[in-house]
Scaffold this active site. Structure first.
Site, PDB file in Angstrom:
ATOM      1  N   CYS A   2       0.871  -1.182   0.000  1.00 46.46           N
ATOM      2  CA  CYS A   2       0.000   0.000   0.000  1.00 46.46           C
ATOM      3  C   CYS A   2       0.908   1.232   0.000  1.00 46.46           C
ATOM      4  O   CYS A   2       2.121   1.134   0.033  1.00 46.46           O
ATOM      5  CB  CYS A   2      -0.867   0.013   1.252  1.00 46.46           C
ATOM      6  SG  CYS A   2      -1.831  -1.469   1.480  1.00 46.46           S
ATOM      7  N   ARG A  27       1.363   1.701  -5.932  1.00 44.60           N
ATOM      8  CA  ARG A  27       1.539   0.781  -4.796  1.00 44.60           C
ATOM      9  C   ARG A  27       0.218   0.155  -4.355  1.00 44.60           C
ATOM     10  O   ARG A  27       0.182  -0.710  -3.485  1.00 44.60           O
ATOM     11  CB  ARG A  27       2.171   1.512  -3.604  1.00 44.60           C
ATOM     12  CG  ARG A  27       3.547   2.093  -3.851  1.00 44.60           C
ATOM     13  CD  ARG A  27       4.104   2.721  -2.580  1.00 44.60           C
ATOM     14  NE  ARG A  27       4.200   1.747  -1.531  1.00 44.60           N
ATOM     15  CZ  ARG A  27       5.227   0.900  -1.387  1.00 44.60           C
ATOM     16  NH1 ARG A  27       6.207   0.918  -2.266  1.00 44.60           N
ATOM     17  NH2 ARG A  27       5.265   0.027  -0.420  1.00 44.60           N
ATOM     18  N   TRP A  76      -3.860  -1.630  -1.141  1.00 50.60           N
ATOM     19  CA  TRP A  76      -3.829  -2.851  -1.942  1.00 50.60           C
ATOM     20  C   TRP A  76      -4.201  -3.950  -0.967  1.00 50.60           C
ATOM     21  O   TRP A  76      -3.382  -4.365  -0.139  1.00 50.60           O
ATOM     22  CB  TRP A  76      -2.439  -3.086  -2.542  1.00 50.60           C
ATOM     23  CG  TRP A  76      -2.396  -4.315  -3.378  1.00 50.60           C
ATOM     24  CD1 TRP A  76      -2.014  -5.572  -2.989  1.00 50.60           C
ATOM     25  CD2 TRP A  76      -2.779  -4.448  -4.750  1.00 50.60           C
ATOM     26  NE1 TRP A  76      -2.126  -6.444  -4.017  1.00 50.60           N
ATOM     27  CE2 TRP A  76      -2.594  -5.801  -5.120  1.00 50.60           C
ATOM     28  CE3 TRP A  76      -3.252  -3.562  -5.703  1.00 50.60           C
ATOM     29  CZ2 TRP A  76      -2.864  -6.272  -6.392  1.00 50.60           C
ATOM     30  CZ3 TRP A  76      -3.518  -4.029  -6.978  1.00 50.60           C
ATOM     31  CH2 TRP A  76      -3.327  -5.369  -7.321  1.00 50.60           C
ATOM     32  N   ASN A 102       1.186   0.335   6.036  1.00 47.86           N
ATOM     33  CA  ASN A 102       1.536  -0.499   4.885  1.00 47.86           C
ATOM     34  C   ASN A 102       2.330  -1.673   5.423  1.00 47.86           C
ATOM     35  O   ASN A 102       3.336  -1.495   6.096  1.00 47.86           O
ATOM     36  CB  ASN A 102       2.378   0.292   3.881  1.00 47.86           C
ATOM     37  CG  ASN A 102       2.964  -0.643   2.823  1.00 47.86           C
ATOM     38  OD1 ASN A 102       2.311  -1.605   2.421  1.00 47.86           O
ATOM     39  ND2 ASN A 102       4.194  -0.397   2.416  1.00 47.86           N
ATOM     40  N   GLY A 103       1.862  -2.891   5.127  1.00 48.96           N
ATOM     41  CA  GLY A 103       2.565  -4.091   5.589  1.00 48.96           C
ATOM     42  C   GLY A 103       1.550  -5.158   5.940  1.00 48.96           C
ATOM     43  O   GLY A 103       0.363  -5.051   5.623  1.00 48.96           O
ATOM     44  N   GLU A 485       7.523 -20.516 -19.985  1.00 52.59           N
ATOM     45  CA  GLU A 485       7.464 -19.145 -19.441  1.00 52.59           C
ATOM     46  C   GLU A 485       8.587 -18.298 -20.009  1.00 52.59           C
ATOM     47  O   GLU A 485       8.390 -17.132 -20.360  1.00 52.59           O
ATOM     48  CB  GLU A 485       7.507 -19.178 -17.917  1.00 52.59           C
ATOM     49  CG  GLU A 485       7.468 -17.804 -17.256  1.00 52.59           C
ATOM     50  CD  GLU A 485       6.243 -16.959 -17.653  1.00 52.59           C
ATOM     51  OE1 GLU A 485       5.305 -17.497 -18.267  1.00 52.59           O
ATOM     52  OE2 GLU A 485       6.250 -15.761 -17.379  1.00 52.59           O
ATOM     53  N   LYS A 489       7.860 -14.779 -22.083  1.00 55.01           N
ATOM     54  CA  LYS A 489       8.483 -13.506 -21.680  1.00 55.01           C
ATOM     55  C   LYS A 489       9.230 -12.889 -22.862  1.00 55.01           C
ATOM     56  O   LYS A 489       9.116 -11.706 -23.146  1.00 55.01           O
ATOM     57  CB  LYS A 489       9.457 -13.753 -20.513  1.00 55.01           C
ATOM     58  CG  LYS A 489       8.801 -13.984 -19.195  1.00 55.01           C
ATOM     59  CD  LYS A 489       8.364 -12.693 -18.551  1.00 55.01           C
ATOM     60  CE  LYS A 489       6.913 -12.418 -18.419  1.00 55.01           C
ATOM     61  NZ  LYS A 489       5.868 -13.341 -18.439  1.00 55.01           N
ATOM     62  N   GLU A 492       6.685 -11.674 -25.652  1.00 56.30           N
ATOM     63  CA  GLU A 492       5.729 -10.598 -25.384  1.00 56.30           C
ATOM     64  C   GLU A 492       6.409  -9.249 -25.194  1.00 56.30           C
ATOM     65  O   GLU A 492       5.768  -8.217 -25.396  1.00 56.30           O
ATOM     66  CB  GLU A 492       4.841 -10.933 -24.190  1.00 56.30           C
ATOM     67  CG  GLU A 492       5.507 -11.026 -22.847  1.00 56.30           C
ATOM     68  CD  GLU A 492       4.472 -11.271 -21.747  1.00 56.30           C
ATOM     69  OE1 GLU A 492       3.355 -10.757 -21.823  1.00 56.30           O
ATOM     70  OE2 GLU A 492       4.802 -11.995 -20.805  1.00 56.30           O
ATOM     71  N   HIS A 508      10.601 -34.639 -33.655  1.00 58.79           N
ATOM     72  CA  HIS A 508       9.415 -35.062 -34.415  1.00 58.79           C
ATOM     73  C   HIS A 508       8.937 -33.967 -35.361  1.00 58.79           C
ATOM     74  O   HIS A 508       7.755 -33.868 -35.646  1.00 58.79           O
ATOM     75  CB  HIS A 508       8.304 -35.463 -33.430  1.00 58.79           C
ATOM     76  CG  HIS A 508       8.682 -36.634 -32.596  1.00 58.79           C
ATOM     77  ND1 HIS A 508       8.704 -37.920 -33.071  1.00 58.79           N
ATOM     78  CD2 HIS A 508       9.136 -36.697 -31.313  1.00 58.79           C
ATOM     79  CE1 HIS A 508       9.106 -38.742 -32.119  1.00 58.79           C
ATOM     80  NE2 HIS A 508       9.381 -38.026 -31.042  1.00 58.79           N
ATOM     81  N   LYS A 607      -2.730  -5.646 -19.378  1.00 63.84           N
ATOM     82  CA  LYS A 607      -2.331  -6.313 -18.130  1.00 63.84           C
ATOM     83  C   LYS A 607      -3.361  -7.366 -17.728  1.00 63.84           C
ATOM     84  O   LYS A 607      -3.020  -8.390 -17.183  1.00 63.84           O
ATOM     85  CB  LYS A 607      -2.169  -5.284 -17.007  1.00 63.84           C
ATOM     86  CG  LYS A 607      -1.650  -5.873 -15.698  1.00 63.84           C
ATOM     87  CD  LYS A 607      -0.329  -6.564 -15.857  1.00 63.84           C
ATOM     88  CE  LYS A 607       0.137  -7.264 -14.608  1.00 63.84           C
ATOM     89  NZ  LYS A 607       1.310  -8.141 -14.850  1.00 63.84           N
TER      90      LYS A 607
END
Ligand code: AGP
Length: 612
Positions: A2, A27, A76, A102-103, A485, A489, A492, A508, A607
């Site tokens: 946050c 944040r 958040w 925040n935490g 993955e 990455k 994209e 093959h 996103k």
């Protein structure tokens, strides 16, 4: 993650608080609030759900709230849905103490229970309310002032915090404390500022003080006094900030993606600790009971993109450890193929945003068939989280860059923990093996940190291949999931064509694409498949491929075969994806930067894909 802000001085506080929160929206942005005091009057508290603009509207851009001392917060959610009620600031019922935080207060349940016995009542689902009321409790019990009350609270709680508090008896003053969460303080022209991060106050001052862990401070107009945990004053010198605002929002990194790669250790650590207490995994917050775990016949992972790649890794890990049948499917396929699901199956949806349309549809398909669902998501209160029967929240914090990195890593940690707990509950591992596996998981954050030390070598290598036309990623078993993955990455954010292939499948057909100089990245973290992988790399090398090998420290013989090697720390073979993915994320990042592309906002991508 946050954002908190605070101000005390001669000007009206609200507009300054709102401006600071605007600079901290990266944040967290699911709700926000401010508390402002005019002299010794009670604080005016204004909160709003949703983006910060709602708070601007409610306060008429801050002009409707009068007072020269205040605190603010942009949230958040980690504990408690995004809502006005759960938004900060939180306060004692008599407004004696009011604060923002925040935490994560890991011991907040125990605090709530203790204070309830002392007559306190709770009105939100947040850990922060418990923290604020705990401070109020010690302030009243010992009557030795704010610093003493905060210190007594700090030594009795478990968790992380950047905390800013106002006390009714101390008008015009703000008290802060910090452990593990970021906080900076500033002073300029007889006014004092606090914030989670530099961007929030850069407009007002470049003279910044860094408060240390387990330290406190008292802010009054034009004066900041620092204290250690014993309440003794400590001296601090200001630092002059050279950054511009944009650089500061990225923590000094050039792009959010690099900042978020560096946040992976914390994202993984916070996710692990959200369910791991005193050496055991506790899934009560997820809501999966031991009996339910024992009764699961088959698991279906459904997801898209990188989240699908988490499922691909999870299939190997869950099947091997828990000996439960696992299938992983693209959500966009699952939702249309009329899947045949068993009544004791479990559908696990993986999603950073919790809003991906295909994944949401897959969850709804499972529920339509009466199948239990579990969501692994990063956004509290997201649609997928709300519609699934069970939720395992990853605590990666807001992820700004379109290319996911820290959320992917946090999702991996979540599936490891599920796999290990399933294995124990289903009698597939004994207590000793459970402890060993959990120990390896707990070590992952520091090992991820170590993989970051190699970034200069990877940057050098990436620059050599920024002009590549095709890049292949090969792997077997979990290494194939890692290759998937790594390839995504690269595609994209660099726009270079790339394919991930199960190394045993290459012969093959696709091997015909290997030409002189084609870059092939081999992932070799699975000891039992290492020799097979070396053979596959020799095959493509004989056709002209340029080889990069990604393997664990100790496999130095690989250098007889490949042209460039990246090593990762040794861990249990089930968990290597968390380490091997970091060099691949860095490689894609540096290739994209070398090509002068918009790393954080790649063309054609969003996103969160909330449409089909
Ligand atoms: C990954 O870097 C991409 N941004 C994309 O593949 C993403 O993983 C996918 O769209 C799924 O998103 P979700 O995790 O929010 O559901």
């Amino acid at each position: 993650m946050c954002g908190i802000v605070g101000f005390t001085g001669k000007q009206n506080a609200a507009p300054i608080l709102l401006e600071g929160l605007t600079r901290l929206e990266y944040r967290g942005y699911d709700s926000a609030g401010i508390a402002v005091r005019e002299g010794d009057k009670p604080p005016v508290i204004v909160k709003a759900k949703g983006r910060l603009k709602n708070l601007y509207e409610k306060t008429n851009d801050g002009m409707a709230v009068i007072g020269a001392c205040g605190i603010g917060h942009t949230r958040w959610a980690t504990h408690g849905e995004p809502s006005e009620n759960n938004a900060h600031p939180h306060c004692s019922d008599d407004l004696n103490v009011i604060g923002v935080h925040n935490g994560i207060i890991e011991s907040y349940q125990q605090i709530r229970e203790k204070l309830t016995r002392k007559g306190y009542r709770f009105h939100t689902e947040t850990d922060t309310e418990a923290l604020i009321k705990y401070i109020d409790y010690y302030y009243k019990k010992y009557n030795m002032g704010p610093i003493d009350a905060i210190a007594k609270t700090m030594v009795r709680i478990r968790g992380s915090y950047a905390l800013a508090v106002m006390f009714r008896d101390y008008p015009g003053e703000i008290f802060v404390a910090r452990k593990d969460s970021p906080m900076i303080l500033g002073m300029e022209d007889g006014e004092a500022y606090l914030a989670s991060d530099v961007p929030a106050i850069l407009k007002y001052t470049r003279n910044v003080y860094y408060i240390g862990n387990m330290e406190m401070a008292r802010l009054s107009p034009g004066k900041i006094t620092f204290f250690n945990l014993d309440g003794d004053e400590i001296e601090k010198e200001p630092t002059l900030i050279q950054w511009d605002t944009e650089a500061a929002e990225k923590g000094g990194f050039q792009h959010f993606m690099m900042k978020e790669i560096h946040e992976e250790p914390k994202a993984v650590r916070d996710t692990i600790h959200s369910v791991c207490h005193d050496g055991a995994i506790d899934l009560s917050a997820v809501g999966l009971t031991t009996e339910e775990i024992r009764n699961v016949d088959m698991i279906h992972f459904v997801a898209c993109g990188s989240a699908y790649h988490v499922g691909a890794a999870a299939q190997y890990v869950m099947e091997d450890l828990a000996r439960v049948r696992v299938r992983v499917e693209l959500a966009s396929e699952f939702r249309y193929r009329r899947p045949i699901l068993g009544k004791n199956d479990l559908v696990i949806a993986v999603s950073q945003s919790g809003e991906t349309a295909d994944t949401l549809a897959a969850i709804r398909e499972a529920k339509a068939q009466g199948i239990k669902t579990l969501a692994i998501v990063n956004v509290v209160g997201s649609t997928i989280a709300r519609e699934a029967d069970h939720v395992f929240y990853t605590l990666a914090g807001p992820e700004i860059s379109v290319a996911t990195t820290k959320a992917y890593s946090a999702q991996l940690a979540a599936v490891y923990l599920l796999a290990v707990q399933f294995a124990l509950d289903r009698g597939m591992v004994d207590g000793q093996t459970y402890d060993k596996l959990l120990g390896d998981i707990l070590r992952l954050p520091e090992q991820i940190e170590k993989t970051l030390e190699d970034k200069e070598r990877i940057q050098w290598f990436a620059a050599k291949f920024s002009g590549a036309k095709d890049i292949f990623f090969l792997g077997r078993g979990i290494d194939y999931a890692i290759a998937l993955e790594g390839s995504l990455k690269m595609k994209e954010i660099s726009y270079i064509h790339s394919e991930a292939y199960a190394a045993g499948e290459l012969k093959h057909g696709t091997i015909s694409l290997i030409e002189d100089g084609t870059l092939v990245v081999g992932v070799l973290t699975q000891e039992n498949l290492y020799e097979k992988m070396i053979s596959n790399l020799v095959e493509v090398k004989s056709r002209g491929a340029y080889l990069m090998g990604l393997t664990s420290y100790g496999n130095y013989d690989i250098e007889d075969t490949v042209d460039f090697t990246v090593y990762i720390p040794k861990t249990d073979p089930h968990f290597t994806a968390s380490l091997a993915v970091v060099p691949l994320q860095l490689m894609a990042y540096y290739v994209s930067v070398a090509r002068g592309l918009d790393v954080d906002k790649p063309r054609n991508l969003a996103k969160s894909v909330t449409v089909e």
